[in-house]
Design an enzyme around this catalytic site. Sequence first.
Site, PDB file in Angstrom:
ATOM      1  N   HIS A 203       0.819  -1.217   0.000  1.00 43.15           N
ATOM      2  CA  HIS A 203       0.000   0.000   0.000  1.00 43.15           C
ATOM      3  C   HIS A 203       0.855   1.269   0.000  1.00 43.15           C
ATOM      4  O   HIS A 203       0.368   2.339  -0.362  1.00 43.15           O
ATOM      5  CB  HIS A 203      -0.993  -0.006   1.172  1.00 43.15           C
ATOM      6  CG  HIS A 203      -0.406   0.304   2.514  1.00 43.15           C
ATOM      7  ND1 HIS A 203      -0.104  -0.675   3.433  1.00 43.15           N
ATOM      8  CD2 HIS A 203      -0.055   1.477   3.111  1.00 43.15           C
ATOM      9  CE1 HIS A 203       0.390  -0.113   4.526  1.00 43.15           C
ATOM     10  NE2 HIS A 203       0.432   1.198   4.349  1.00 43.15           N
ATOM     11  N   ASP A 243      -0.021  -7.507   1.231  1.00 40.67           N
ATOM     12  CA  ASP A 243       0.469  -6.140   1.444  1.00 40.67           C
ATOM     13  C   ASP A 243       1.991  -6.105   1.577  1.00 40.67           C
ATOM     14  O   ASP A 243       2.548  -5.464   2.462  1.00 40.67           O
ATOM     15  CB  ASP A 243      -0.192  -5.515   2.680  1.00 40.67           C
ATOM     16  CG  ASP A 243      -0.075  -3.985   2.685  1.00 40.67           C
ATOM     17  OD1 ASP A 243       0.254  -3.425   1.632  1.00 40.67           O
ATOM     18  OD2 ASP A 243      -0.284  -3.384   3.754  1.00 40.67           O
ATOM     19  N   SER A 314       4.667   2.155   8.069  1.00 44.68           N
ATOM     20  CA  SER A 314       4.281   1.029   7.218  1.00 44.68           C
ATOM     21  C   SER A 314       5.456   0.531   6.380  1.00 44.68           C
ATOM     22  O   SER A 314       6.120   1.309   5.686  1.00 44.68           O
ATOM     23  CB  SER A 314       3.135   1.429   6.294  1.00 44.68           C
ATOM     24  OG  SER A 314       1.963   1.673   7.014  1.00 44.68           O
TER      25      SER A 314
END
Length: 571
Positions: A203, A243, A314
């Site tokens: 992402h 992801d 992230s």
Amino acid sequence: MNAKLLHFILITVLLSFIGCSSVKVSDYVSPNYSDSEIRAIEIQNISENLKEKPVESLWKAYLLKNTENISGTSQSSDEIQLFNTSANYCLDLYYQAREKNDIVNANRYYSSLSLLAPDSVKEITIDFSEDQKKLASLATSHDARNEENDIIQTKKVSDFIAGTVTIWIDLGIKVEKGVGYANRVIGSGFFIRKDGYIVTNYHVIEETVNPKYEGYSRLYIKLSSDTETRIPARVVGYDKSLDIALLKTEVDAPYVFTLGSSLNLEVGDTIYAIGSPIGLTSTITRGIVSSYDRQLLSTAAVMQIDAAVNSGNSGGPLINKDGEVQGIVFAGITDYEGLNFAIPVEYLKAIIPRLYNDDFFDTNDTQNNSISLPKEVTSAWIGAYGITYKEPGQLEGSGVQVLYTMPGGSCDLAGIKSGDIITAINGQKVNSIEELGFEMVKLSSKMVVPFSLADSNRKDIPVYLDVRPEYPTLQIRERDSDYNLMYSLLGMKLENASASKKNQFIVTSIVKGSIADESGFSVHDSVTLEKMEAKEDDGYFVIQIYTKKRKSGYLNVSLSIGAPMDSYQIF
């Protein structure tokens, strides 16, 4: 955090009865291979799809060849010829993949042929075990302490910062209300090879590979030792469902992380997260493992951690005191302190060979010196819904019980039906739905693998692993009625209550812990499906139901229930 990752329920008591109906009631009919006319149609379909879907076509030709028709004749000359043609075509593709050094696809063809047409691979003289070792080495050779890497030796946790980077995505200028400002995405990543390979979240880099995104995008990384310089990078491969993404930059890594294991972690163990929260590079936070097996991703059970994580973390590594990567930070719920999540490193190691393949093994034509396009790693599925099976009185699972199969899906065509219990896949024993999911992550889609059932007479059933759609329930809805979809969507099995009224049903089964169970439904409740709307952009359905629930004293109630379009129980 993206709302479609969560299993949620949106229940609203409506003020008025909703009378409009938009519920699909027609059913898809699976091909009956025992019917000679249908067999003739299937022969034509398989022949037409052979070049586009070679392994699937071989598998269907195998099913035809091994299914008796109504007349009692098991094989016709056309079916034998189709099977042989399909096997030879797949064998040619295997040799082409070997010639290109495309080990991942060579493995896919070889494994499928070994199961369906073993005679066709008998004369292959290449030592295939060497290929398997090469693939395995990609997931095990990442060791910061390997002397060949000439990597610095660390003495304390802060030394590990050198192996992390800030991911910087330049999206140009964004204009809102007449005012323009710099638009960028910031994330984290970490080196896993000396020659500049980096792991991050999908992402984080989505805009650089998503064909739906039509704007400007440039991918850069910043080293922890030089936060001013933006170094160009490219995407090598990515897996949307997990992801995870693999990047490449043309610098020598100052430090390379060891890929450790999360299997030896216990609740309460100390972990460290390194990243760039809100762009603040070289940030280390400490916390503990709060829980395991949180089902926030459809293909992976993730870890819950309480180490401070914010936007920008992230893709950063989750490590132990020795610097071994035990997970990849991917999500945090901003409104709730200490509620953050990481993907176990085992999932990264499972897909690394496929992420690397085209780049690492140089499968391109060396004469044109082209750079590999980003490779999307697709997850596998067989069109089924199920739960962990537990023997009466036992706390531990002993397989996966199939509750539903999509008509015309791989599971259905292979003869695996509702009530069957899967005990192994590709020779690996599975005791739970989570274990089955992990074993499927390890396998490439578009190949055939053996499944074993609890029935001792049903071992090594060849099943084709199809490509998992982004939203499997949308594909199920194309093949089946909406009331049958309720089982895999809400965990509630319905049967028709009236021949004249197609949208009235009786609940015959409830899956414990499902949306239906938590919404208070029980067996024998009366249910009328009023309307069903797909919110594809948000990843969920809104289902309007008129019901008389036993737990509510059989009062007439209209409900609006939200349900995610994907689930880890769909496989």
